[in-house]
Design an enzyme around this catalytic site. Sequence first.
Site, PDB file in Angstrom:
ATOM      1  N   ASN A 149       0.724  -1.182  -0.067  1.00 16.17           N
ATOM      2  CA  ASN A 149       0.062   0.181  -0.117  1.00 16.17           C
ATOM      3  C   ASN A 149       0.830   1.107   0.080  1.00 16.17           C
ATOM      4  O   ASN A 149       0.479   2.279  -0.733  1.00 16.17           O
ATOM      5  CB  ASN A 149      -0.966   0.125   1.238  1.00 16.17           C
ATOM      6  CG  ASN A 149      -0.508  -0.030   2.617  1.00 16.17           C
ATOM      7  OD1 ASN A 149       0.623  -0.687   2.462  1.00 16.17           O
ATOM      8  ND2 ASN A 149      -0.946   0.545   3.475  1.00 16.17           N
ATOM      9  N   GLY A 225       2.511  -5.576   7.421  1.00 16.45           N
ATOM     10  CA  GLY A 225       1.470  -6.524   6.499  1.00 16.45           C
ATOM     11  C   GLY A 225       0.350  -6.878   7.181  1.00 16.45           C
ATOM     12  O   GLY A 225       0.093  -6.209   8.269  1.00 16.45           O
ATOM     13  N   GLY A 226      -0.396  -7.971   6.855  1.00 10.71           N
ATOM     14  CA  GLY A 226      -1.513  -8.291   7.500  1.00 10.71           C
ATOM     15  C   GLY A 226      -1.224  -9.032   8.645  1.00 10.71           C
ATOM     16  O   GLY A 226      -0.343  -9.715   8.975  1.00 10.71           O
ATOM     17  N   THR A 229      -0.661 -12.985   8.079  1.00 15.86           N
ATOM     18  CA  THR A 229       0.904 -13.168   7.595  1.00 15.86           C
ATOM     19  C   THR A 229       1.819 -12.735   8.790  1.00 15.86           C
ATOM     20  O   THR A 229       2.625 -13.957   9.053  1.00 15.86           O
ATOM     21  CB  THR A 229       1.396 -12.502   6.520  1.00 15.86           C
ATOM     22  OG1 THR A 229       0.131 -12.364   5.538  1.00 15.86           O
ATOM     23  CG2 THR A 229       2.582 -12.572   5.950  1.00 15.86           C
ATOM     24  N   GLY A 230       1.420 -11.894   9.872  1.00  8.26           N
ATOM     25  CA  GLY A 230       2.254 -11.765  10.949  1.00  8.26           C
ATOM     26  C   GLY A 230       2.155 -12.904  12.074  1.00  8.26           C
ATOM     27  O   GLY A 230       3.050 -13.384  12.562  1.00  8.26           O
ATOM     28  N   GLU A 245       4.109  -4.420  12.255  1.00  6.16           N
ATOM     29  CA  GLU A 245       3.367  -3.351  12.001  1.00  6.16           C
ATOM     30  C   GLU A 245       2.311  -4.130  11.235  1.00  6.16           C
ATOM     31  O   GLU A 245       2.117  -4.110   9.791  1.00  6.16           O
ATOM     32  CB  GLU A 245       4.137  -2.467  11.111  1.00  6.16           C
ATOM     33  CG  GLU A 245       5.077  -1.662  11.820  1.00  6.16           C
ATOM     34  CD  GLU A 245       4.717  -0.635  12.664  1.00  6.16           C
ATOM     35  OE1 GLU A 245       3.626  -0.186  12.877  1.00  6.16           O
ATOM     36  OE2 GLU A 245       5.450  -0.303  13.924  1.00  6.16           O
ATOM     37  N   CYS A 279      -3.408   1.108   6.697  1.00  4.03           N
ATOM     38  CA  CYS A 279      -3.568   0.633   7.999  1.00  4.03           C
ATOM     39  C   CYS A 279      -4.263   1.591   8.969  1.00  4.03           C
ATOM     40  O   CYS A 279      -4.899   1.267  10.104  1.00  4.03           O
ATOM     41  CB  CYS A 279      -2.455   0.272   8.794  1.00  4.03           C
ATOM     42  SG  CYS A 279      -1.159   1.270   8.677  1.00  4.03           S
TER      43      CYS A 279
HETATM   44  P1  NAP Z   1       0.409  -9.266   3.427  1.00  4.77           P
HETATM   45  O1  NAP Z   1      -0.235 -10.160   2.442  1.00  4.77           O
HETATM   46  O2  NAP Z   1       0.473  -9.818   4.770  1.00  4.77           O
HETATM   47  O3  NAP Z   1       1.669  -9.018   2.539  1.00  4.77           O
HETATM   48  C1  NAP Z   1       2.847  -8.489   3.009  1.00  4.77           C
HETATM   49  C2  NAP Z   1       4.074  -8.903   2.661  1.00  4.77           C
HETATM   50  O4  NAP Z   1       4.450 -10.274   3.571  1.00  4.77           O
HETATM   51  C3  NAP Z   1       4.338  -9.139   1.310  1.00  4.77           C
HETATM   52  O5  NAP Z   1       5.936  -8.642   0.923  1.00  4.77           O
HETATM   53  C4  NAP Z   1       4.099 -10.658   0.982  1.00  4.77           C
HETATM   54  O6  NAP Z   1       4.986 -11.360   0.023  1.00  4.77           O
HETATM   55  C5  NAP Z   1       4.565 -11.166   2.433  1.00  4.77           C
HETATM   56  N1  NAP Z   1       4.384 -12.527   2.775  1.00  4.77           N
HETATM   57  C6  NAP Z   1       3.352 -13.126   2.515  1.00  4.77           C
HETATM   58  N2  NAP Z   1       3.382 -14.276   2.921  1.00  4.77           N
HETATM   59  C7  NAP Z   1       4.570 -14.786   3.739  1.00  4.77           C
HETATM   60  C8  NAP Z   1       5.043 -15.459   4.300  1.00  4.77           C
HETATM   61  N3  NAP Z   1       4.610 -16.894   4.662  1.00  4.77           N
HETATM   62  N4  NAP Z   1       6.509 -15.249   5.004  1.00  4.77           N
HETATM   63  C9  NAP Z   1       6.950 -14.077   4.759  1.00  4.77           C
HETATM   64  N5  NAP Z   1       6.578 -13.191   4.058  1.00  4.77           N
HETATM   65  C10 NAP Z   1       5.126 -13.379   3.401  1.00  4.77           C
HETATM   66  O7  NAP Z   1      -0.097  -7.883   3.294  1.00  4.77           O
HETATM   67  P2  NAP Z   1      -0.647  -7.037   2.301  1.00  4.77           P
HETATM   68  O8  NAP Z   1      -1.775  -7.431   1.887  1.00  4.77           O
HETATM   69  O9  NAP Z   1       0.404  -6.492   1.388  1.00  4.77           O
HETATM   70  O10 NAP Z   1      -0.853  -5.458   3.234  1.00  4.77           O
HETATM   71  C11 NAP Z   1      -2.123  -5.505   3.766  1.00  4.77           C
HETATM   72  C12 NAP Z   1      -1.984  -5.308   5.511  1.00  4.77           C
HETATM   73  O11 NAP Z   1      -0.920  -4.569   5.694  1.00  4.77           O
HETATM   74  C13 NAP Z   1      -3.149  -4.757   5.999  1.00  4.77           C
HETATM   75  O12 NAP Z   1      -3.577  -5.536   7.000  1.00  4.77           O
HETATM   76  C14 NAP Z   1      -2.596  -3.341   6.430  1.00  4.77           C
HETATM   77  O13 NAP Z   1      -3.513  -2.645   7.374  1.00  4.77           O
HETATM   78  C15 NAP Z   1      -1.298  -3.724   6.969  1.00  4.77           C
HETATM   79  N6  NAP Z   1      -0.412  -2.518   7.046  1.00  4.77           N
HETATM   80  C16 NAP Z   1       0.033  -2.207   8.015  1.00  4.77           C
HETATM   81  C17 NAP Z   1       0.648  -0.911   8.247  1.00  4.77           C
HETATM   82  C18 NAP Z   1       1.271  -0.610   9.702  1.00  4.77           C
HETATM   83  O14 NAP Z   1       2.391   0.415   9.420  1.00  4.77           O
HETATM   84  N7  NAP Z   1       0.704  -0.890  10.733  1.00  4.77           N
HETATM   85  C19 NAP Z   1       1.196  -0.456   7.067  1.00  4.77           C
HETATM   86  C20 NAP Z   1       0.843  -0.831   5.907  1.00  4.77           C
HETATM   87  C21 NAP Z   1      -0.335  -1.828   5.782  1.00  4.77           C
HETATM   88  P3  NAP Z   1       4.133 -11.493  -1.420  1.00  4.77           P
HETATM   89  O15 NAP Z   1       3.652 -10.086  -1.873  1.00  4.77           O
HETATM   90  O16 NAP Z   1       5.364 -12.013  -2.024  1.00  4.77           O
HETATM   91  O17 NAP Z   1       3.351 -12.531  -1.207  1.00  4.77           O
END
Ligand code: NAP
Length: 471
Positions: A149, A225-226, A229-230, A245, A279
Amino acid sequence: MQMLLNGQWVERRQVIEVCDPQDGSLVDTVPLASRDDMRAAIAAAEEGFLRAREMPTHERMRVLNDAAATIEDEHEAFARTIAREGIKTIREARKEVTRCIETLRVSAEEARRLSGETVPFDQMPGSENRVGYFRREPIGIIGAITPFNDPLNLVAHKVGPALAGGNAIIVKPDSKTPLSALKLGRAIHDAGLPPGVLQVITGQGSEVGDTLVVDPRIRMLSFTGGLDTGLKIMSKVGLKKVGMELGSNSPVIVMSDADLQHAVEANVSGAFWAAGQNCLHVQRLLVHDAVYDDFCEGFVSKTEGYRVGDKLDEGSDMGPLIDEQAALRVEALVQQALEDGATLLTGGERWGTFYAPTVLAGLPEHTPLAQEEVYGPVTILYRFQKLDEAIERANDVEYGLQAAVFTNDLNTAFHVADRLHCGGVMVNDSTDYRIDAMPFGGVKGSGLGREGVHFALQEMTEPKLICFNLR
Ligand code: NAP
């Protein structure tokens, strides 16, 4: 684009196609790295770390400031990359570039402030002859995994403090938006960073991301990220520092004494920035009964004036969701809420990857949208009579990143700020307010630790104590 491995820009036969989410057109390709590539990057980072920790503070500052200057010179090109590969309109993308420059410059400034303290050892009988101090040392190799994002500035929030602290860092950007991270890597690399200090490896999270997560040579895993995944990462990360985060479904409380016009404007922007894929997205608006009808009318009318369309069109206020699957998910959540008894005040339509700015009211507690992060352009209005009810509802979710209250009464502002369980409370700004130098992070399902350059730098360094026995 090529990826940055051990100081070299490299290609791979297998690639990831980076496509514009609004029309599916190909923007560029990046290498599809393998687990072996990531292991090679980690080995290079072991050497890189030895070089990074030897870099004097003024040199770390110079690299960060030079990279910031490059990005400033190429501001529009960076903005277009964000807008093409991701979900932001060109106007939103420009703001992200400006913030990235700020993040790097603040990182350079924080490098000079990284200091320690003397320790009064003689407080312990028998330790009268000891003098000493602690200073902060880099922790080693940092693994950074970032989302789609904010594909530039969220990467800078990890890279800037990591380099300021003398660490090596490997970035694994989101596969849907890797280009901005690679451009940032190029700006920093070209500023004269030794090989292996910063690497950007493009590949699948479940493959190369996972290799970063489990490798014991990585001393800190910094993830944005989400929640799902976290949680997966937490279950296998082992003995290393972790920064998480994660997401939220941020609440905003609007009191009857608030400046309603300001509250409407701030919260419409907070609700639909980056099409709600943020987020800090304003998901739950709790409005006092006395002003609910006026607020609701103003909010819906302003929402209906929002222009959804081509991201590169200067007139567009909002772009698409990241892919059709994401748009279908939002559509299903809204549909379920409507079937469960919610009322649609505006929006509720999808075309391809676009979803109209949507406002709902009367949401029943049991529908998933009441608890889950929507991660799309949907905001829910709630009516309340007693402030304590609103605070309870605001807190009654598994997330807690930022919250907000709109009021002109200082006592109310302090009362609410004390009782909201989250990482930050904005008074008379929406939850979407942030500057890059403030502590940023969440409680509960919103994460662990804090970013915001100074705070990330603390997390990415550790105190080392030195004690002299004067004989
Ligand atoms: P995501 O699906 O969790 O992906 C984030 C990252 O994690 C991507 O680089 C992804 O790689 C990687 N990933 C996926 N599966 C993994 C695994 N098993 N092991 C290690 N890495 C893995 O999240 P998103 O859809 O991109 O982002 C949305 C979320 O991020 C929302 O919940 C949002 O609120 C949150 N967010 C939080 C903040 C904050 O600062 N708190 C800021 C922005 C966004 P691939 O792309 O290659 O799958």
